[in-house]
Design a protein around this motif. Structure first.
Motif, PDB file in Angstrom:
ATOM      1  N   VAL A  16      -8.280  -7.594  11.446  1.00 39.66           N
ATOM      2  CA  VAL A  16      -7.254  -6.964  12.280  1.00 39.66           C
ATOM      3  C   VAL A  16      -6.781  -7.932  13.357  1.00 39.66           C
ATOM      4  O   VAL A  16      -5.576  -8.045  13.624  1.00 39.66           O
ATOM      5  CB  VAL A  16      -7.805  -5.666  12.906  1.00 39.66           C
ATOM      6  N   THR A  17      -7.715  -8.637  13.967  1.00 41.52           N
ATOM      7  CA  THR A  17      -7.358  -9.592  15.022  1.00 41.52           C
ATOM      8  C   THR A  17      -6.459 -10.694  14.489  1.00 41.52           C
ATOM      9  O   THR A  17      -5.444 -11.047  15.114  1.00 41.52           O
ATOM     10  CB  THR A  17      -8.624 -10.199  15.641  1.00 41.52           C
ATOM     11  N   GLU A  42       6.795  -1.567   9.633  1.00 42.31           N
ATOM     12  CA  GLU A  42       6.180  -2.659   8.876  1.00 42.31           C
ATOM     13  C   GLU A  42       4.700  -2.808   9.236  1.00 42.31           C
ATOM     14  O   GLU A  42       3.843  -3.004   8.363  1.00 42.31           O
ATOM     15  CB  GLU A  42       6.922  -3.971   9.138  1.00 42.31           C
ATOM     16  N   VAL A  43       4.408  -2.729  10.514  1.00 42.41           N
ATOM     17  CA  VAL A  43       3.008  -2.816  10.947  1.00 42.41           C
ATOM     18  C   VAL A  43       2.216  -1.616  10.423  1.00 42.41           C
ATOM     19  O   VAL A  43       1.082  -1.761   9.945  1.00 42.41           O
ATOM     20  CB  VAL A  43       2.927  -2.882  12.485  1.00 42.41           C
ATOM     21  N   TRP A  44       2.822  -0.436  10.473  1.00 41.03           N
ATOM     22  CA  TRP A  44       2.140   0.768   9.984  1.00 41.03           C
ATOM     23  C   TRP A  44       1.852   0.664   8.482  1.00 41.03           C
ATOM     24  O   TRP A  44       0.778   1.073   8.016  1.00 41.03           O
ATOM     25  CB  TRP A  44       2.984   2.000  10.280  1.00 41.03           C
ATOM     26  N   THR A  48      -1.771   0.692   6.532  1.00 39.77           N
ATOM     27  CA  THR A  48      -2.074   1.516   5.355  1.00 39.77           C
ATOM     28  C   THR A  48      -2.731   0.675   4.276  1.00 39.77           C
ATOM     29  O   THR A  48      -3.734   1.078   3.668  1.00 39.77           O
ATOM     30  CB  THR A  48      -0.781   2.162   4.810  1.00 39.77           C
ATOM     31  N   GLU A  49      -2.162  -0.522   4.024  1.00 44.37           N
ATOM     32  CA  GLU A  49      -2.713  -1.414   2.996  1.00 44.37           C
ATOM     33  C   GLU A  49      -4.124  -1.879   3.350  1.00 44.37           C
ATOM     34  O   GLU A  49      -4.977  -2.040   2.468  1.00 44.37           O
ATOM     35  CB  GLU A  49      -1.793  -2.627   2.833  1.00 44.37           C
ATOM     36  N   LEU A  50      -4.390  -2.075   4.644  1.00 42.71           N
ATOM     37  CA  LEU A  50      -5.708  -2.523   5.075  1.00 42.71           C
ATOM     38  C   LEU A  50      -6.740  -1.396   5.074  1.00 42.71           C
ATOM     39  O   LEU A  50      -7.934  -1.646   5.270  1.00 42.71           O
ATOM     40  CB  LEU A  50      -5.625  -3.122   6.483  1.00 42.71           C
ATOM     41  N   GLY A  54      -7.143   5.422   6.738  1.00 46.98           N
ATOM     42  CA  GLY A  54      -8.186   6.264   6.156  1.00 46.98           C
ATOM     43  C   GLY A  54      -9.568   5.975   6.690  1.00 46.98           C
ATOM     44  O   GLY A  54     -10.536   6.627   6.274  1.00 46.98           O
ATOM     45  N   LEU A  55      -9.689   5.032   7.618  1.00 46.41           N
ATOM     46  CA  LEU A  55     -10.999   4.584   8.085  1.00 46.41           C
ATOM     47  C   LEU A  55     -11.910   5.708   8.565  1.00 46.41           C
ATOM     48  O   LEU A  55     -13.069   5.791   8.130  1.00 46.41           O
ATOM     49  CB  LEU A  55     -10.814   3.534   9.193  1.00 46.41           C
TER      50      LEU A  55
END
Length: 373
Positions: A16-17, A42-44, A48-50, A54-55
């Motif tokens: 994430v960093t 775009e960031v959102w 989602t892809e990362l 859902g974490l």
């Protein structure tokens, strides 16, 4: 008890960093806040892809079954980069409240859409009293035909201006005075949304409910006190992690500035007053982060008492304000301008202190022995 991150959590935090360092510069963030967009789609989409959306949710709805410490691991970098994306309102407030409804089909449907990045939510809970205490909820929910009628007003609802679903707390008029949790669509008749930007550039709104008809199946529970209390407690931990991240970034930026800014031919970092101020900032950051990690570890173990949550909120609010004010004082007048990040960090820390009860509120609760969350 282990107060550190696991290898998996450290790897997630690093990922994430790295992404934010590459794609979320202060200038890009400032341009976003100045625009008419509440956040970057775009960031959102990347979140989602990362798997970040859902974490904290169970695998049954497409989540990853993560813990509060997993959320802390990513919330600190969020704070360091002054993220304006609605992770707190959509995921940690509305999403967690929906997840608390268990197998309820309406809640499951909305939660699955949120995890997939197809919907945004907002938790309409506080009513302008400066406290998250569920006992203060005065919005009323009355039986009406086959459903309910909702009346009342919620203040400073984060993310409500662009939410696809509102998760609303209301006092149910059935003789028990229980706390109901309802799903309301923002476009429903009788819903009033007054959008605005908060001091730290985030999207929020006041939401009014005037005889809003709510189908019976959209009432998730009539006994939501425990679920809301747990949701708010985890949100406070995540918010505190953001605050610690913002404090860390301020300390780093201020130390770098003091090492390069010269007066009388020498860096101001060598002046005794500035050196002492930087030392106080470092001590404050260390105290806040130690309290955060301890509380997160207790929460993950299921041992965090309401007092622990209030102590954390009070510590981060009080120390964050001190660090922010010291950073601005060290930078001088330029620290208050929109062009420099320092003022933006101070505004975020002030907003973090104010949300879910400020430091004075939680210190009074700790002193009285009756913390609210």
């Amino acid at each position: 008890m282990d107060f550190g991150f696991t290898d998996e959590q450290a790897l997630l935090r690093e990922s994430v960093t790295r992404y934010l360092e590459k794609n979320y510069s202060f200038e890009a963030r400032r341009a976003l806040v100045r625009s008419d967009r509440p956040f970057s789609p775009e960031v959102w989409a990347t979140f989602t892809e990362l798997g970040l959306l859902g974490l904290p949710f169970p695998e049954g709805v497409g989540g990853l079954g993560g813990s509060v410490v997993d959320v802390v691991a990513i919330a600190e970098p969020f704070g360091e980069h002054l993220l304006v994306e609605p992770y707190l309102p959509t995921i940690l407030l509305a999403g967690r409240a929906l997840a608390a409804a268990g197998e309820h089909p309406v809640a499951r449907d909305w939660l699955a859409r949120i995890v997939a990045g197809d919907a945004h939510g907002a938790l309409a809970h506080e009513e302008g009293r400066g406290t998250p205490d569920p006992a203060r909820v005065a919005t009323r929910c009355r039986r009406s035909g086959d459903g309910y009628r909702l009346d009342g007003e919620k203040r400073l609802v984060l993310g409500a201006a662009h939410a696809d679903v509102l998760v609303v707390t209301a006092r149910i008029d059935d003789g028990t005075g229980g706390l109901a949790l309802l799903v309301v669509e923002p476009g429903a008749s009788g819903v009033r949304i007054t959008p605005f930007r908060t001091i730290d550039g985030r999207s929020a709104a006041h939401v009014g409910f005037d005889a809003v008809e709510v189908p019976a199946e959209h009432c998730l529970t009539t006994d939501a006190h425990a679920a809301i209390t747990a949701t708010l407690a985890d949100a406070v931990v995540a918010l505190a992690a953001e605050g610690v991240g913002a404090m860390t970034a301020l300390l780093r930026r201020t130390a770098e500035y003091a090492a390069t800014r010269k007066q009388f031919g020498v860096p101001i970092a060598g002046f005794q007053a500035v050196a002492h101020r930087l030392a106080d900032m470092r001590i404050a950051c260390t105290k806040a982060r130690a309290t955060l990690l301890r509380t997160a570890a207790l929460a993950e173990a299921g041992r965090a008492a309401p007092r622990d949550i209030s102590v954390l909120k009070a510590q981060v609010g009080r120390l964050g304000r001190a660090v922010g004010e010291a950073a601005v004082q060290t930078h001088g007048g330029v620290g208050t301008t929109d062009e420099l990040a320092v003022g933006h960090y101070l505004k975020r820390l002030l907003a973090i202190d104010a949300m879910f009860g400020d430091s004075e509120y939680h210190l009074r609760l700790v002193g009285a022995g009756t913390p609210a969350v």
